[in-house]
Design a protein around this motif. Structure first.
Motif, PDB file in Angstrom:
ATOM      1  N   GLY A  77     -20.364 -18.269  26.400  1.00 31.38           N
ATOM      2  CA  GLY A  77     -21.491 -18.278  27.605  1.00 31.38           C
ATOM      3  C   GLY A  77     -22.382 -19.536  27.967  1.00 31.38           C
ATOM      4  N   ARG A  78     -22.845 -19.289  28.877  1.00 31.85           N
ATOM      5  CA  ARG A  78     -23.959 -20.492  29.353  1.00 31.85           C
ATOM      6  C   ARG A  78     -23.128 -21.774  29.371  1.00 31.85           C
ATOM      7  NH1 ARG A  78     -29.141 -21.402  26.601  1.00 31.85           N
ATOM      8  NH2 ARG A  78     -29.707 -22.258  28.741  1.00 31.85           N
ATOM      9  N   GLY A  79     -21.766 -21.681  30.175  1.00 29.58           N
ATOM     10  CA  GLY A  79     -21.241 -22.815  30.220  1.00 29.58           C
ATOM     11  C   GLY A  79     -20.665 -23.588  29.101  1.00 29.58           C
ATOM     12  N   GLY A  80     -20.417 -22.915  27.978  1.00 30.48           N
ATOM     13  CA  GLY A  80     -19.910 -23.275  26.619  1.00 30.48           C
ATOM     14  C   GLY A  80     -20.928 -23.751  25.685  1.00 30.48           C
ATOM     15  N   GLU A  81     -22.438 -23.546  26.175  1.00 31.31           N
ATOM     16  CA  GLU A  81     -23.482 -23.692  25.365  1.00 31.31           C
ATOM     17  C   GLU A  81     -23.791 -22.650  24.150  1.00 31.31           C
ATOM     18  OE1 GLU A  81     -27.233 -24.635  26.925  1.00 31.31           O
ATOM     19  OE2 GLU A  81     -26.330 -25.836  28.297  1.00 31.31           O
ATOM     20  N   GLY A  82     -23.336 -21.376  24.716  1.00 32.12           N
ATOM     21  CA  GLY A  82     -23.280 -20.026  23.714  1.00 32.12           C
ATOM     22  C   GLY A  82     -24.378 -19.446  24.025  1.00 32.12           C
ATOM     23  N   TRP A  83     -24.249 -18.165  23.569  1.00 25.46           N
ATOM     24  CA  TRP A  83     -25.485 -17.301  23.732  1.00 25.46           C
ATOM     25  C   TRP A  83     -25.521 -16.397  22.510  1.00 25.46           C
ATOM     26  CZ3 TRP A  83     -29.512 -16.997  27.091  1.00 25.46           C
ATOM     27  CH2 TRP A  83     -30.155 -15.577  27.054  1.00 25.46           C
ATOM     28  N   GLY A  84     -26.797 -16.017  21.961  1.00 31.08           N
ATOM     29  CA  GLY A  84     -27.015 -15.420  20.589  1.00 31.08           C
ATOM     30  C   GLY A  84     -26.112 -15.682  19.654  1.00 31.08           C
ATOM     31  N   ALA A  85     -25.362 -14.792  18.855  1.00 30.37           N
ATOM     32  CA  ALA A  85     -24.497 -15.035  17.705  1.00 30.37           C
ATOM     33  C   ALA A  85     -23.456 -16.270  18.231  1.00 30.37           C
ATOM     34  CB  ALA A  85     -23.751 -13.848  17.442  1.00 30.37           C
ATOM     35  N   GLY A  86     -22.952 -16.246  19.444  1.00 29.97           N
ATOM     36  CA  GLY A  86     -22.087 -17.257  19.969  1.00 29.97           C
ATOM     37  C   GLY A  86     -22.636 -18.404  19.722  1.00 29.97           C
ATOM     38  N   ALA A  87     -23.848 -18.776  20.220  1.00 35.44           N
ATOM     39  CA  ALA A  87     -24.525 -20.067  19.979  1.00 35.44           C
ATOM     40  C   ALA A  87     -24.877 -20.516  18.594  1.00 35.44           C
ATOM     41  CB  ALA A  87     -25.892 -19.993  20.799  1.00 35.44           C
ATOM     42  N   LEU A  88     -24.827 -19.597  18.000  1.00 37.55           N
ATOM     43  CA  LEU A  88     -25.088 -19.741  16.433  1.00 37.55           C
ATOM     44  C   LEU A  88     -23.839 -20.417  15.802  1.00 37.55           C
ATOM     45  CD1 LEU A  88     -27.279 -19.517  13.980  1.00 37.55           C
ATOM     46  CD2 LEU A  88     -25.948 -17.443  13.269  1.00 37.55           C
ATOM     47  N   LEU A  89     -22.490 -19.865  15.980  1.00 33.86           N
ATOM     48  CA  LEU A  89     -21.214 -20.030  15.655  1.00 33.86           C
ATOM     49  C   LEU A  89     -21.006 -21.750  16.275  1.00 33.86           C
ATOM     50  CD1 LEU A  89     -18.232 -19.868  14.384  1.00 33.86           C
ATOM     51  CD2 LEU A  89     -17.865 -18.527  16.542  1.00 33.86           C
ATOM     52  N   ALA A  90     -21.251 -21.789  17.510  1.00 40.48           N
ATOM     53  CA  ALA A  90     -21.028 -23.090  18.216  1.00 40.48           C
ATOM     54  C   ALA A  90     -21.676 -24.196  17.373  1.00 40.48           C
ATOM     55  CB  ALA A  90     -21.223 -22.878  19.646  1.00 40.48           C
ATOM     56  N   ASP A  91     -23.023 -24.025  16.898  1.00 37.91           N
ATOM     57  CA  ASP A  91     -23.798 -24.942  16.541  1.00 37.91           C
ATOM     58  C   ASP A  91     -23.280 -25.146  14.867  1.00 37.91           C
ATOM     59  OD1 ASP A  91     -26.259 -26.699  15.749  1.00 37.91           O
ATOM     60  OD2 ASP A  91     -26.647 -25.122  14.282  1.00 37.91           O
ATOM     61  N   PHE A  92     -22.563 -23.775  14.193  1.00 34.82           N
ATOM     62  CA  PHE A  92     -22.210 -24.244  12.995  1.00 34.82           C
ATOM     63  C   PHE A  92     -20.868 -25.055  13.047  1.00 34.82           C
ATOM     64  CE2 PHE A  92     -19.830 -21.798   9.490  1.00 34.82           C
ATOM     65  CZ  PHE A  92     -20.324 -22.589   8.412  1.00 34.82           C
ATOM     66  N   GLU A  93     -20.142 -24.648  13.876  1.00 33.83           N
ATOM     67  CA  GLU A  93     -18.531 -25.554  14.151  1.00 33.83           C
ATOM     68  C   GLU A  93     -18.916 -26.857  14.489  1.00 33.83           C
ATOM     69  OE1 GLU A  93     -15.782 -22.142  15.854  1.00 33.83           O
ATOM     70  OE2 GLU A  93     -16.835 -23.243  17.297  1.00 33.83           O
ATOM     71  N   ARG A  94     -19.799 -27.119  15.147  1.00 32.62           N
ATOM     72  CA  ARG A  94     -20.209 -28.579  15.589  1.00 32.62           C
ATOM     73  C   ARG A  94     -20.661 -29.500  14.077  1.00 32.62           C
ATOM     74  NH1 ARG A  94     -22.559 -26.802  20.558  1.00 32.62           N
ATOM     75  NH2 ARG A  94     -24.611 -26.350  19.288  1.00 32.62           N
ATOM     76  N   ARG A  95     -21.516 -28.806  13.355  1.00 33.50           N
ATOM     77  CA  ARG A  95     -21.681 -29.325  11.904  1.00 33.50           C
ATOM     78  C   ARG A  95     -20.486 -29.200  11.148  1.00 33.50           C
ATOM     79  NH1 ARG A  95     -26.059 -25.890   9.641  1.00 33.50           N
ATOM     80  NH2 ARG A  95     -25.541 -24.327  11.016  1.00 33.50           N
TER      81      ARG A  95
END
Length: 498
Positions: free
Chosen positions: A312-330
């Motif tokens: 969501g949000r052009g790949g920035e993520g939303w809610g639990a998805g944004a949390l996962l995206a941040d975890f993956e970046r780390r």
């Protein structure tokens, strides 16, 4: 692999539904876990939970997880907590039992260990009674399945030290969870207060034969459950207020709260007849599926929802998805570059599995997911040659300017996918690659991708030579691949013979 969590060893006291989920969450974050559970089949039960968790993570993310922690079952509680930095108590919800178990933990655990209780309703101040070191005890109330649902309610008691809460939040953040601090302790905290209200009303609807359990579940999962999954309650109602927002919503629908609809203050009598009625309807709803099968279906659905939210949000993520995206970046930032077993062969760079979110109406992997996996393969190659997150943050990167995909076969739900990369040519600015994708245990070839990449100055938006270090790595790999036969599909035009 770099450890993300600021702890290296945890102890779990109790290995049931919630305890087993905690064990899996810690293990898959690279944390060693010691377990004490006197149940005679604890090892089997925990093993099955871990197997489901590993399967779910294989669907959830392609980021490189830390090496799985070591799991040890101990003969005593004291043995389990020895050397632990975080002790998670997940025993049955009886205050007398928790008092006894927490006192044993408090006496045997290292003085610096955090002690979290998985209680779903008992106040931490009550749990702290009689402890010698009450300042390190807090409620860490998760949601099932703990290994997939990221929320943990952190609740401190009267004696809980503020530093304990901060340390707990840091650990949860590092393992991809969302620790929310509840400002004041109340029985059942926040989440279970909300669930209790819904549950109480649902029991009345079943008792009064307004609907059966399947109909009630359908009402939730096909409507507001989907809204709640990504926006919760108040933000959902803000939108329902239209352009005037929350104030208009409250003015329009607030008076409804005075109408005599709800039975929330009238407790249903769960007598034998009602228990049997609900049990029989639940059996029919399950249609013969075992608990483990239902768990796997639940996990697949949750993975699909979280993956969709991540996009969501052009790949920035939303809610639990944004949390996962941040975890993956780390995870990616802390991961070492892949080390090819044989640099003279096509590089084996990605191993993944076909996620439920990747399936189309035909039951096969949808078209754009092939490009995603090939993109992951290119990203893995770039990390191998030193084009990592730090390199990109420095203003340079490789951009894909041309891709040619060939679809040779189909991939199905749950199948393992493996990709290889052959370097066809390299110069100061250009990188010419050929990827192949294989599926299943028979490693049948299902797709290829030929790509041309340009090295660019991101700020200026134009091609520029790669750094000497990157070019040295690339040229070494290209030289190793020079003796490989040219792939049959390389240079092929669209519509040509296979």
């Amino acid at each position: 692999m770099t450890m993300l969590a600021p702890i290296s060893r945890a102890a779990c006291i109790g290995g049931g539904v919630i305890g087993g989920g905690w064990i899996a969450r810690f293990l898959l974050a690279g944390i060693d876990v010691s377990v004490f559970d006197p149940h005679p089949e604890a090892e089997r039960i925990v093993g099955e939970v871990i197997a489901n968790a590993e399967r779910a993570y294989g669907l959830l993310t392609q980021a490189p997880l830390p090496a799985r922690g070591q799991l040890v079952f101990c003969a005593s509680l004291a043995e389990a907590v020895k050397g632990a930095e975080w002790v998670q108590e997940s025993v049955p919800e009886r205050l007398d039992l928790k008092h006894r178990v927490l006192a044993e933990i408090d006496a045997a655990a290292p003085a610096t260990a955090l002690i979290g209780s998985s209680t779903s309703g008992l106040k931490p101040s009550d749990l702290q009674q009689g402890l010698s070191h009450p300042g390190r005890l807090f409620v860490a109330h998760p949601y099932n399945p703990v290994y997939l649902l990221p929320l943990v309610e952190i609740v401190g008691g009267a004696a809980t030290a503020p530093a304990t809460i901060e340390r707990a939040k840091a650990v949860l953040d590092a393992i991809g969870m969302k620790g929310v601090v509840i400002a004041r302790e109340i029985e059942a905290f926040v989440g279970d207060r909300l669930l209790e209200a819904l549950w109480r009303e649902a029991l009345w609807l079943i008792k009064d034969d307004i609907c059966d359990v399947e109909t009630l579940d359908d009402v939730i999962r096909y409507s507001f459950g989907l809204r709640w999954a990504q926006m919760g309650l108040f933000q959902t109602y803000r939108i329902a207020g239209g352009e005037a927002g929350m104030r208009h919503f409250l003015a329009q629908f607030g008076p409804c709260l005075q109408w005599p609809w709800t039975k929330l203050t009238d407790v249903v009598n769960l007598d034998e007849a009602l228990v049997e009625k609900i049990g029989a309807q639940s059996d029919a709803q399950a249609a013969g599926l075992s608990i483990r099968e239902l768990e796997r279906i639940r996990d697949e659905n949750l993975v699909g929802i979280v993956q969709a939210l991540k996009a969501g949000r052009g790949g920035e993520g939303w809610g639990a998805g944004a949390l996962l995206a941040d975890f993956e970046r780390r995870l990616l930032a802390g991961a070492p570059a892949p080390a090819p077993a044989d640099p003279t062969a096509p590089l084996a760079l990605v191993e993944t599995r076909v996620s439920p979110a990747w399936i189309d109406y035909n039951g096969h992997m949808t078209e754009h997911r092939y490009l995603q996996v090939f993109g992951d393969t290119t990203d893995a190659l770039l990390r191998l040659i030193g084009v990592d997150l730090a390199y990109v943050e420095g203003g340079h990167s490789y951009y894909t300017v041309e891709t040619h995909l060939r679809h040779l076969d189909e991939a199905r739900l749950g199948e393992e996918l493996r990709t290889t990369c052959q370097i066809l040519s390299v110069d100061e600015k250009r990188l010419h690659l050929f990827h192949r994708m294989f599926a299943g245990a028979d490693r049948r070839e299902i797709a290829t991708a030929e790509q041309m990449l340009l090295h660019v100055d991101v700020a200026k938006g134009r091609a520029m030579p790669a750094t000497d270090a990157v070019l040295a790595r690339l040229r070494g790999l290209a030289a190793a691949h020079a003796s490989l036969p040219a792939p049959a599909g390389a240079g092929r035009s669209v519509g040509g013979s296979r």
